[in-house]
Design a protein around this motif. Structure first.
Motif, mmCIF file in Angstrom:
data_model
loop_
_atom_site.group_PDB
_atom_site.id
_atom_site.type_symbol
_atom_site.label_atom_id
_atom_site.label_comp_id
_atom_site.label_asym_id
_atom_site.label_seq_id
_atom_site.Cartn_x
_atom_site.Cartn_y
_atom_site.Cartn_z
ATOM 1 N N VAL A 77 0.842 -1.203 0.000
ATOM 2 C CA VAL A 77 0.000 0.000 0.000
ATOM 3 C C VAL A 77 0.873 1.247 0.000
ATOM 4 O O VAL A 77 0.601 2.220 -0.716
ATOM 5 N N ASP A 78 1.941 1.225 0.780
ATOM 6 C CA ASP A 78 2.847 2.370 0.855
ATOM 7 C C ASP A 78 3.476 2.669 -0.501
ATOM 8 O O ASP A 78 3.792 3.825 -0.811
ATOM 9 N N MET A 79 3.653 1.652 -1.319
ATOM 10 C CA MET A 79 4.257 1.832 -2.636
ATOM 11 C C MET A 79 3.327 2.554 -3.601
ATOM 12 O O MET A 79 3.750 2.990 -4.677
ATOM 13 N N THR A 80 2.057 2.701 -3.232
ATOM 14 C CA THR A 80 1.121 3.424 -4.098
ATOM 15 C C THR A 80 1.072 4.909 -3.751
ATOM 16 O O THR A 80 0.381 5.670 -4.416
ATOM 17 N N GLY A 81 1.808 5.313 -2.719
ATOM 18 C CA GLY A 81 1.734 6.673 -2.199
ATOM 19 C C GLY A 81 2.329 7.733 -3.089
ATOM 20 O O GLY A 81 1.878 7.970 -4.204
ATOM 21 N N ASP A 82 3.386 8.371 -2.615
ATOM 22 C CA ASP A 82 4.003 9.507 -3.297
ATOM 23 C C ASP A 82 4.408 9.129 -4.722
ATOM 24 O O ASP A 82 5.259 8.284 -4.923
ATOM 25 N N ARG A 83 3.777 9.769 -5.708
ATOM 26 C CA ARG A 83 4.059 9.433 -7.106
ATOM 27 C C ARG A 83 5.021 10.413 -7.774
ATOM 28 O O ARG A 83 5.232 10.358 -8.979
ATOM 29 N N ARG A 84 5.601 11.302 -6.983
ATOM 30 C CA ARG A 84 6.585 12.215 -7.561
ATOM 31 C C ARG A 84 7.827 11.446 -7.975
ATOM 32 O O ARG A 84 8.241 10.507 -7.307
ATOM 33 N N ARG A 85 8.416 11.852 -9.053
ATOM 34 C CA ARG A 85 9.619 11.182 -9.543
ATOM 35 C C ARG A 85 10.845 11.861 -8.967
ATOM 36 O O ARG A 85 10.855 13.052 -8.725
ATOM 37 N N GLY A 86 11.884 11.079 -8.738
ATOM 38 C CA GLY A 86 13.069 11.581 -8.067
ATOM 39 C C GLY A 86 14.064 12.276 -8.974
ATOM 40 O O GLY A 86 13.859 12.415 -10.187
ATOM 41 N N TRP A 87 15.191 12.690 -8.369
ATOM 42 C CA TRP A 87 16.218 13.429 -9.107
ATOM 43 C C TRP A 87 16.743 12.661 -10.307
ATOM 44 O O TRP A 87 17.210 13.257 -11.286
ATOM 45 N N TRP A 88 16.706 11.326 -10.242
ATOM 46 C CA TRP A 88 17.254 10.501 -11.318
ATOM 47 C C TRP A 88 16.528 10.681 -12.639
ATOM 48 O O TRP A 88 17.059 10.333 -13.693
ATOM 49 N N GLU A 89 15.323 11.245 -12.595
ATOM 50 C CA GLU A 89 14.560 11.408 -13.836
ATOM 51 C C GLU A 89 15.235 12.378 -14.806
ATOM 52 O O GLU A 89 14.968 12.329 -16.008
ATOM 53 N N VAL A 150 29.373 9.759 -14.315
ATOM 54 C CA VAL A 150 30.081 10.176 -13.102
ATOM 55 C C VAL A 150 29.193 11.088 -12.260
ATOM 56 O O VAL A 150 29.078 10.916 -11.042
ATOM 57 N N SER A 151 28.543 12.053 -12.898
ATOM 58 C CA SER A 151 27.686 12.967 -12.139
ATOM 59 C C SER A 151 26.505 12.220 -11.527
ATOM 60 O O SER A 151 26.096 12.495 -10.388
ATOM 61 N N TYR A 152 25.973 11.254 -12.254
ATOM 62 C CA TYR A 152 24.876 10.431 -11.738
ATOM 63 C C TYR A 152 25.340 9.637 -10.520
ATOM 64 O O TYR A 152 24.633 9.549 -9.513
ATOM 65 N N ARG A 153 26.526 9.049 -10.604
ATOM 66 C CA ARG A 153 27.045 8.263 -9.478
ATOM 67 C C ARG A 153 27.247 9.150 -8.245
ATOM 68 O O ARG A 153 26.937 8.751 -7.122
ATOM 69 N N VAL A 154 27.762 10.348 -8.447
ATOM 70 C CA VAL A 154 27.967 11.270 -7.324
ATOM 71 C C VAL A 154 26.625 11.635 -6.685
ATOM 72 O O VAL A 154 26.504 11.694 -5.457
ATOM 73 N N LYS A 155 25.613 11.875 -7.500
ATOM 74 C CA LYS A 155 24.298 12.216 -6.952
ATOM 75 C C LYS A 155 23.698 11.041 -6.186
ATOM 76 O O LYS A 155 22.997 11.229 -5.187
ATOM 77 N N ARG A 156 23.959 9.824 -6.651
ATOM 78 C CA ARG A 156 23.490 8.637 -5.908
ATOM 79 C C ARG A 156 24.085 8.605 -4.501
ATOM 80 O O ARG A 156 23.439 8.145 -3.553
ATOM 81 N N GLN A 157 25.296 9.079 -4.364
ATOM 82 C CA GLN A 157 25.989 9.020 -3.083
ATOM 83 C C GLN A 157 25.328 9.869 -2.007
ATOM 84 O O GLN A 157 25.599 9.694 -0.814
ATOM 85 N N ALA A 158 24.427 10.751 -2.408
ATOM 86 C CA ALA A 158 23.717 11.581 -1.437
ATOM 87 C C ALA A 158 22.907 10.730 -0.470
ATOM 88 O O ALA A 158 22.575 11.183 0.632
ATOM 89 N N VAL A 159 22.591 9.495 -0.852
ATOM 90 C CA VAL A 159 21.835 8.609 0.027
ATOM 91 C C VAL A 159 22.595 8.328 1.325
ATOM 92 O O VAL A 159 22.004 8.000 2.353
ATOM 93 N N LEU A 160 23.929 8.514 1.292
ATOM 94 C CA LEU A 160 24.752 8.290 2.486
ATOM 95 C C LEU A 160 24.801 9.518 3.392
ATOM 96 O O LEU A 160 25.209 9.410 4.553
ATOM 97 N N TYR A 161 24.408 10.667 2.859
ATOM 98 C CA TYR A 161 24.570 11.919 3.605
ATOM 99 C C TYR A 161 23.246 12.589 3.984
ATOM 100 O O TYR A 161 23.242 13.527 4.773
ATOM 101 N N ARG A 162 22.156 12.132 3.454
ATOM 102 C CA ARG A 162 20.865 12.780 3.693
ATOM 103 C C ARG A 162 20.432 12.620 5.157
ATOM 104 O O ARG A 162 20.944 11.750 5.877
ATOM 105 N N ASN A 163 19.496 13.424 5.573
ATOM 106 C CA ASN A 163 18.927 13.278 6.909
ATOM 107 C C ASN A 163 18.234 11.924 7.004
ATOM 108 O O ASN A 163 17.506 11.516 6.091
ATOM 109 N N GLY A 164 18.487 11.231 8.090
ATOM 110 C CA GLY A 164 17.888 9.911 8.255
ATOM 111 C C GLY A 164 18.505 8.867 7.347
ATOM 112 O O GLY A 164 17.830 7.917 6.926
ATOM 113 N N ALA A 165 19.791 9.022 7.023
ATOM 114 C CA ALA A 165 20.472 8.061 6.162
ATOM 115 C C ALA A 165 20.377 6.656 6.759
ATOM 116 O O ALA A 165 20.532 6.466 7.972
#
Length: 283
Positions: A77-89, A150-165
């Motif tokens: 059910v939670d997977m049907t929630g927020d339908r906004r697309r992320g930065w990767w788009e 390279v830029s995509y990989r760097v942006k992926r790394q934000a998952v390690l630094y975000r609030n609530g990582a």
């Protein structure tokens, strides 16, 4: 139900899980459609994520299929929630869709685990190290695409630094630490970067040394993303043609066991840090 020309990884997984529930119930598409009051075609479109699915539809479908796993139902059910697309788009027309799927999957993960024997895990790579890796790709990647990757990989790394990582664990074979992609200076900076990251409270970096008396598995790189419930975990394998995603429970259990055995073969955290520092000093 609204149509989607390019379903996200999360929507695709939701449809696949609903299909699994139907199959466990022993129902054909036609039988299930009759019970749900829809057509076989509409049900098929739902299972392959051509259409979005509402929370109510998920609950009704799960009930119809006699699913009693409430935690799984709520996770779906939670997977049907927020339908906004992320930065990767922003990379949708630039990079292969499987790479975008990886960013989406790890964005929603509750823990991340990587096991590598030759390469440093992508989330831990420096820009110069990543660029050196992409320059060796087969088939060859054009310079502009290398920079996009390279830029995509760097942006992926934000998952390690975000609030609530979420917790991140890397199991790296000593062989990967001794590879000199980009030359000694790049390799030294990469090792120093690992030492810095290892100080983060939610990051664990452990090394499987050459002296280890066992090394389970075939040496294939494995990236394991834990979902909100075990049934929604994903294992990602690196292949020359791109990432491959595994979500079958029998295979997931094997990769969970593989990672735990690798962890048992690895040095403890402080010993791993000492070895990384020693190798860096040799460069």
């Amino acid at each position: 139900m609204a149509g989607r020309a390019a379903p996200t990884a999360r929507r695709t997984r939701l449809g696949a899980e609903l299909r699994k529930l139907r199959e466990r119930a022993g129902l054909t598409t036609t039988q299930a459609a009759d019970l749900l009051g829809t057509s076989a075609g509409q049900l098929s479109n739902m299972e392959v994520a051509r259409f979005g699915v509402s929370a109510d539809r998920v609950r009704v479908t799960a009930h119809t299929y006699s699913c009693t796993d409430q935690a799984l139902i709520e996770a779906l059910v939670d997977m049907t929630g927020d339908r906004r697309r992320g930065w990767w788009e922003e990379y949708r027309e630039i990079l292969p869709s499987k790479l975008l799927d990886l960013a989406e999957i790890e964005h929603h993960g509750t823990s991340l685990q990587a096991a590598h024997s030759i390469h440093i895990p992508g989330l831990l790579q420096t820009v110069d190290h990543a660029r050196a890796i992409y320059r060796q790709a087969v088939p060859e990647i054009s310079p502009p695409e290398i920079e996009h990757r390279v830029s995509y990989r760097v942006k992926r790394q934000a998952v390690l630094y975000r609030n609530g990582a979420v917790p991140y664990r890397a199991l790296i074979h000593e062989a990967a630490l001794r590879m000199r992609f980009g030359g000694p200076a790049v390799a030294r900076t990469q090792l120093q970067h690992l030492l810095t990251l290892s100080e983060h409270p939610h990051v664990s970096i452990k090394v499987v040394p050459f002296s280890a008396t066992n090394y389970p598995g075939s040496g294939q790189s494995v990236y394991y993303v834990q979902g909100s419930v075990p049934a929604l975990d994903t294992a990602q394998l690196d292949q020359s043609h791109g990432p491959v995603f595994i979500d079958a429970e029998a295979q997931l259990s094997q990769y969970r066991l593989l990672i735990e055995r690798l962890d048992a073969a690895a040095l403890q955290t402080e010993q791993s840090r000492a070895l990384i520092h020693s190798i860096a000093q040799e460069l």
